[in-house]
Every structure is written in structure tokens, then in C-alpha cells.
Write a protein that holds these residues in place. Structure first.
Motif, PDB file in Angstrom:
ATOM      1  N   VAL A 181       3.940  -1.342   0.222  1.00 24.43           N
ATOM      2  CA  VAL A 181       3.033  -1.531   1.356  1.00 24.43           C
ATOM      3  C   VAL A 181       1.749  -2.210   0.883  1.00 24.43           C
ATOM      4  O   VAL A 181       1.246  -3.132   1.537  1.00 24.43           O
ATOM      5  N   ASN A 216       7.879   1.894  -0.085  1.00 20.33           N
ATOM      6  CA  ASN A 216       7.082   2.872  -0.809  1.00 20.33           C
ATOM      7  C   ASN A 216       5.614   2.431  -0.801  1.00 20.33           C
ATOM      8  O   ASN A 216       5.274   1.366  -0.290  1.00 20.33           O
ATOM      9  N   GLN A 217       4.763   3.249  -1.372  1.00 19.14           N
ATOM     10  CA  GLN A 217       3.318   3.028  -1.313  1.00 19.14           C
ATOM     11  C   GLN A 217       2.914   1.686  -1.935  1.00 19.14           C
ATOM     12  O   GLN A 217       2.133   0.930  -1.360  1.00 19.14           O
ATOM     13  N   ARG A 236       4.533   2.973   5.881  1.00 18.38           N
ATOM     14  CA  ARG A 236       5.709   3.456   5.142  1.00 18.38           C
ATOM     15  C   ARG A 236       6.722   4.078   6.086  1.00 18.38           C
ATOM     16  O   ARG A 236       7.929   3.899   5.924  1.00 18.38           O
ATOM     17  N   ASN A 272      -1.513   3.416   5.216  1.00 16.49           N
ATOM     18  CA  ASN A 272      -0.386   3.154   4.341  1.00 16.49           C
ATOM     19  C   ASN A 272       0.792   4.047   4.728  1.00 16.49           C
ATOM     20  O   ASN A 272       1.936   3.599   4.791  1.00 16.49           O
TER      21      ASN A 272
END
Length: 119
Positions: free
Chosen positions: A92, A88-89, A82, A78
Motif C-alpha cells: 500500500v 500488505n502494508q 489493505r 493504510n
């Protein structure tokens, strides 16, 4: 404040010139301020649509890039995605959920989660 709208000057002139070529010029009736605001609003709306279209293309471009990297028998985390995409997390994670239909698999949980391509 006027500097903000300088980019519209040429477009406004072109649009008004095109409208003026008609037999019945619509802006001869009513308040000129209303017509000016309508022209600026119309041009702003067109620019907003182009911006949204560009965002959609960028998302598709990101999907293609991620898939092409994963197809080289390489896994991605992740964090790596990014860094590549400036997402952002959560973005993703949503992207990977969409890519699962294309053969992307999630391996592991938490910080050690990796994404691989498995057709």
C-alpha cells in the motif's frame, strides 16, 4: 499428476494439428518426447504471460479505485486500503508513492496516517 495437465489437452491437440498442416512437419524429426515437452512448455509460457498481464491490470484497477474514492473528498488509511485491495502494508505504501504523481497526499505519520486527494 496427469490430472494437472488435463487442461492443456485441447490446446495441445490444436497446436499439433496446426503444426501438422505445414509441408515440412517439424516433429517428424527428433524424439517425440522432446516435441511433446516443447508444446507443453510453450502453452505453459503463454498462460504465465496471461497471468502476469492480469496482475498488471489488477494493479491499475486498484489505482483507479483508490483515486476515485479519494476524489470524493474522503480520506483513506493504510488499513482501509489493505481491506479493499488485499495488499500488505508495504505494498500500500508503494502504491501511494506511485499515486503521489496523480495528486494523492500523505497526511500525518504512523498509525494516524491518512491519504487524501489534493490536485
Amino acid at each position: 499428476m496427469y490430472d494437472k495437465y488435463n487442461e492443456y489437452d485441447d490446446d495441445i491437440k490444436k497446436l499439433v494439428d496446426k503444426m501438422a498442416r505445414k509441408k515440412d512437419v517439424p516433429f517428424l524429426k527428433g524424439k517425440i518426447e522432446i516435441w511433446a515437452a516443447a508444446v507443453i512448455h510453450a502453452l505453459g509460457s503463454i498462460n504465465e504471460l496471461q497471468y502476469e498481464r492480469q496482475q498488471i491490470l489488477d494493479k491499475e484497477e486498484v489505482k483507479i479505485r483508490i483515486l476515485s474514492i479519494l476524489k470524493t473528498d474522503r480520506s483513506l488509511t493504510n488499513k482501509e486500503i489493505r481491506q479493499l485491495t488485499e495488499m500488505n502494508q508495504k505494498q500500500v505504501q508503494r502504491l501511494i508513492k506511485e499515486l503521489e504523481l496523480d495528486g494523492v497526499k500523505i497526511v500525518g505519520k504512523g498509525a494516524r496516517t491518512k491519504y487524501i486527494y489534493s490536485p
